[in-house]
Design a protein around this motif. Structure first.
Motif, mmCIF file in Angstrom:
data_model
loop_
_atom_site.group_PDB
_atom_site.id
_atom_site.type_symbol
_atom_site.label_atom_id
_atom_site.label_comp_id
_atom_site.label_asym_id
_atom_site.label_seq_id
_atom_site.Cartn_x
_atom_site.Cartn_y
_atom_site.Cartn_z
ATOM 1 N N VAL A 187 0.846 -1.198 0.000
ATOM 2 C CA VAL A 187 0.000 0.000 0.000
ATOM 3 C C VAL A 187 0.880 1.246 0.000
ATOM 4 C CG1 VAL A 187 -1.729 1.323 1.287
ATOM 5 C CG2 VAL A 187 -1.904 -1.169 1.162
ATOM 6 N N ARG A 188 1.912 1.236 0.845
ATOM 7 C CA ARG A 188 2.854 2.356 0.891
ATOM 8 C C ARG A 188 3.472 2.610 -0.481
ATOM 9 N NH1 ARG A 188 7.947 0.311 3.414
ATOM 10 N NH2 ARG A 188 7.932 -0.622 1.322
ATOM 11 N N ASP A 189 3.915 1.548 -1.125
ATOM 12 C CA ASP A 189 4.546 1.703 -2.443
ATOM 13 C C ASP A 189 3.574 2.315 -3.449
ATOM 14 O OD1 ASP A 189 6.795 0.595 -1.352
ATOM 15 O OD2 ASP A 189 6.480 -1.401 -2.223
ATOM 16 N N CYS A 190 2.309 1.851 -3.418
ATOM 17 C CA CYS A 190 1.308 2.399 -4.338
ATOM 18 C C CYS A 190 1.085 3.887 -4.091
ATOM 19 C CB CYS A 190 -0.013 1.652 -4.185
ATOM 20 S SG CYS A 190 -0.020 -0.026 -4.855
ATOM 21 N N LEU A 191 1.011 4.274 -2.826
ATOM 22 C CA LEU A 191 0.790 5.678 -2.497
ATOM 23 C C LEU A 191 1.994 6.537 -2.880
ATOM 24 C CD1 LEU A 191 -1.043 5.231 0.911
ATOM 25 C CD2 LEU A 191 -1.997 6.296 -1.147
ATOM 26 N N VAL A 202 -4.314 18.949 -5.352
ATOM 27 C CA VAL A 202 -5.205 18.459 -4.297
ATOM 28 C C VAL A 202 -5.079 16.940 -4.164
ATOM 29 C CG1 VAL A 202 -7.605 18.207 -3.582
ATOM 30 C CG2 VAL A 202 -6.811 20.373 -4.539
ATOM 31 N N GLU A 203 -5.054 16.244 -5.299
ATOM 32 C CA GLU A 203 -4.928 14.783 -5.259
ATOM 33 C C GLU A 203 -3.574 14.365 -4.696
ATOM 34 O OE1 GLU A 203 -5.650 13.310 -9.154
ATOM 35 O OE2 GLU A 203 -7.807 13.712 -9.087
ATOM 36 N N ARG A 204 -2.533 15.129 -5.010
ATOM 37 C CA ARG A 204 -1.210 14.806 -4.480
ATOM 38 C C ARG A 204 -1.179 14.972 -2.966
ATOM 39 N NH1 ARG A 204 3.677 17.334 -3.249
ATOM 40 N NH2 ARG A 204 5.489 15.991 -3.624
ATOM 41 N N VAL A 205 -1.779 16.049 -2.467
ATOM 42 C CA VAL A 205 -1.810 16.278 -1.019
ATOM 43 C C VAL A 205 -2.616 15.181 -0.324
ATOM 44 C CG1 VAL A 205 -2.637 17.836 0.791
ATOM 45 C CG2 VAL A 205 -1.416 18.750 -1.188
ATOM 46 N N ASP A 206 -3.731 14.791 -0.916
ATOM 47 C CA ASP A 206 -4.529 13.704 -0.334
ATOM 48 C C ASP A 206 -3.741 12.404 -0.277
ATOM 49 O OD1 ASP A 206 -6.699 15.355 0.064
ATOM 50 O OD2 ASP A 206 -7.732 14.763 -1.787
ATOM 51 N N ALA A 207 -2.968 12.129 -1.334
ATOM 52 C CA ALA A 207 -2.145 10.924 -1.351
ATOM 53 C C ALA A 207 -1.054 10.989 -0.282
ATOM 54 C CB ALA A 207 -1.531 10.727 -2.737
ATOM 55 N N LEU A 208 -0.477 12.165 -0.095
ATOM 56 C CA LEU A 208 0.539 12.335 0.953
ATOM 57 C C LEU A 208 -0.065 12.082 2.330
ATOM 58 C CD1 LEU A 208 2.413 15.489 -0.372
ATOM 59 C CD2 LEU A 208 3.479 13.264 0.092
ATOM 60 N N TYR A 209 -1.256 12.611 2.554
ATOM 61 C CA TYR A 209 -1.906 12.385 3.847
ATOM 62 C C TYR A 209 -2.152 10.898 4.082
ATOM 63 C CZ TYR A 209 -5.452 12.065 7.437
ATOM 64 O OH TYR A 209 -6.149 11.706 8.569
ATOM 65 N N ALA A 210 -2.686 10.217 3.066
ATOM 66 C CA ALA A 210 -2.940 8.778 3.203
ATOM 67 C C ALA A 210 -1.644 8.010 3.441
ATOM 68 C CB ALA A 210 -3.647 8.259 1.955
ATOM 69 N N ARG A 240 -6.494 20.483 6.271
ATOM 70 C CA ARG A 240 -6.867 20.232 7.654
ATOM 71 C C ARG A 240 -6.509 18.829 8.142
ATOM 72 N NH1 ARG A 240 -6.242 21.861 12.099
ATOM 73 N NH2 ARG A 240 -6.549 23.894 11.092
ATOM 74 N N PRO A 241 -6.741 17.745 7.358
ATOM 75 C CA PRO A 241 -6.370 16.421 7.877
ATOM 76 C C PRO A 241 -4.889 16.314 8.232
ATOM 77 C CG PRO A 241 -7.834 16.186 6.000
ATOM 78 C CD PRO A 241 -7.453 17.637 6.062
ATOM 79 N N SER A 242 -4.018 16.867 7.379
ATOM 80 C CA SER A 242 -2.580 16.791 7.662
ATOM 81 C C SER A 242 -2.210 17.666 8.847
ATOM 82 C CB SER A 242 -1.772 17.205 6.425
ATOM 83 O OG SER A 242 -1.995 16.317 5.350
ATOM 84 N N LEU A 243 -2.808 18.851 8.944
ATOM 85 C CA LEU A 243 -2.545 19.722 10.090
ATOM 86 C C LEU A 243 -2.988 19.055 11.388
ATOM 87 C CD1 LEU A 243 -3.631 23.212 8.696
ATOM 88 C CD2 LEU A 243 -1.327 22.553 9.415
ATOM 89 N N THR A 244 -4.169 18.448 11.366
ATOM 90 C CA THR A 244 -4.673 17.775 12.568
ATOM 91 C C THR A 244 -3.757 16.628 12.972
ATOM 92 O OG1 THR A 244 -6.951 18.356 12.004
ATOM 93 C CG2 THR A 244 -6.632 16.540 13.549
#
Length: 276
Positions: A187-191, A202-210, A240-244
């Protein structure tokens, strides 16, 4: 009348064909007369009846193809044509017309297992990498959604990603499979590959958070998680998710409080400046 004469001519030609069913000239003539008379079912009956008399080889394959094409195209009976196309594809493994017909038939009959195999064979013959990748994606979806064979689907996605390493759709699909299997390093490798491949910020930031979530919760490495979330807020200071996630490490009992505070100070300063 004219139709009666055409049918009679076909019948006489069929008798001649039955004496030498491997003769290509007689076969072409009987097919020509079948078309004139509209005697398609009669043609199939003649060919099927004589097929056992024809040894394996080009002549037999030609008759099997003619039976299959007549049943599917002229009589609209794909399922009955299927075994004859399969015989052609067995004799000629790279025969694209037969494989394409089988793809159509197995799609209409929802024979998903057979369809997945046929798509594989067609994809192997496809010279264009992008078109081949599209076919592999369809095969993987069938394996996952219709056959519920997620490991087979993962193998197909791996093959697709060999052709198109930056295919975000394939990476996301493979990520979902590996999550379901609990294979967190995968999963890590895919992300990580999604972070490198996506164009949208936006999609890149979401992927970084995940990715940070996986590092922290599944791989037990909060240091890597913090570094990834820092990249996310560096790209989007209001994510916000990453900040939290980072702010949890500001609690008094956190051993990483100072480290995270240093990371967040410029982010907060930037947010404040933007508000002004």
């Amino acid at each position: 009348d004219k139709l009666g004469s055409a049918l009679q001519a076909f019948e006489w030609s069929a008798r001649a064909f039955s004496l030498a069913p491997a003769d290509g000239g007689l076969r072409r003539e009987v097919e020509r007369l079948a078309e004139s008379a509209g005697a398609w079912q009669e043609l199939v009956d003649v060919y099927v009846g004589q097929l056992p008399e024809v040894p394996e080889g080009a002549a037999r394959t030609a008759i099997e193809r003619a039976i299959a094409d007549t049943l599917r195209v002229r009589l609209g009976n794909g399922p009955e044509a299927r075994p004859f196309y399969e015989a052609v594809a067995l004799a000629l493994p790279e025969d694209l017309p037969a494989l394409t017909a089988l793809e159509e038939i197995t799609t209409s009959t929802q024979d998903w297992s057979a369809l997945a195999e046929i798509i594989r064979r067609i994809a192997n013959l496809e010279p264009d990498a992008r078109r081949r990748a599209e076919m592999l994606h369809r095969r993987a979806q069938i394996q996952s959604d219709r056959l519920e064979d997620i490991e087979a689907a993962a193998t197909t996605y791996d093959e697709l990603l060999y052709l198109e390493p930056s295919s975000v759709g394939a990476l996301r699909a493979l990520e979902r499979i590996r999550r379901a299997q609990g294979r967190w390093p995968d999963v890590r490798d895919c992300l990580e590959r999604q972070v490198e491949s996506v164009v949208d910020r936006v999609e890149r930031v979401d992927a970084l958070y995940a990715l940070g979530e996986v590092w922290e919760a599944e791989l037990g490495d909060p240091g890597r998680a913090i570094a990834v979330w820092a990249q996310a807020v560096g790209s989007d200071g209001r994510h916000r998710p990453s900040l939290t996630a980072l702010e949890r490490y500001l609690l008094p009992e956190s051993t990483r409080r100072t480290e995270v505070a240093h990371l967040l100070v410029p982010v907060y300063e930037k947010i404040g400046a933007n508000r002004e």
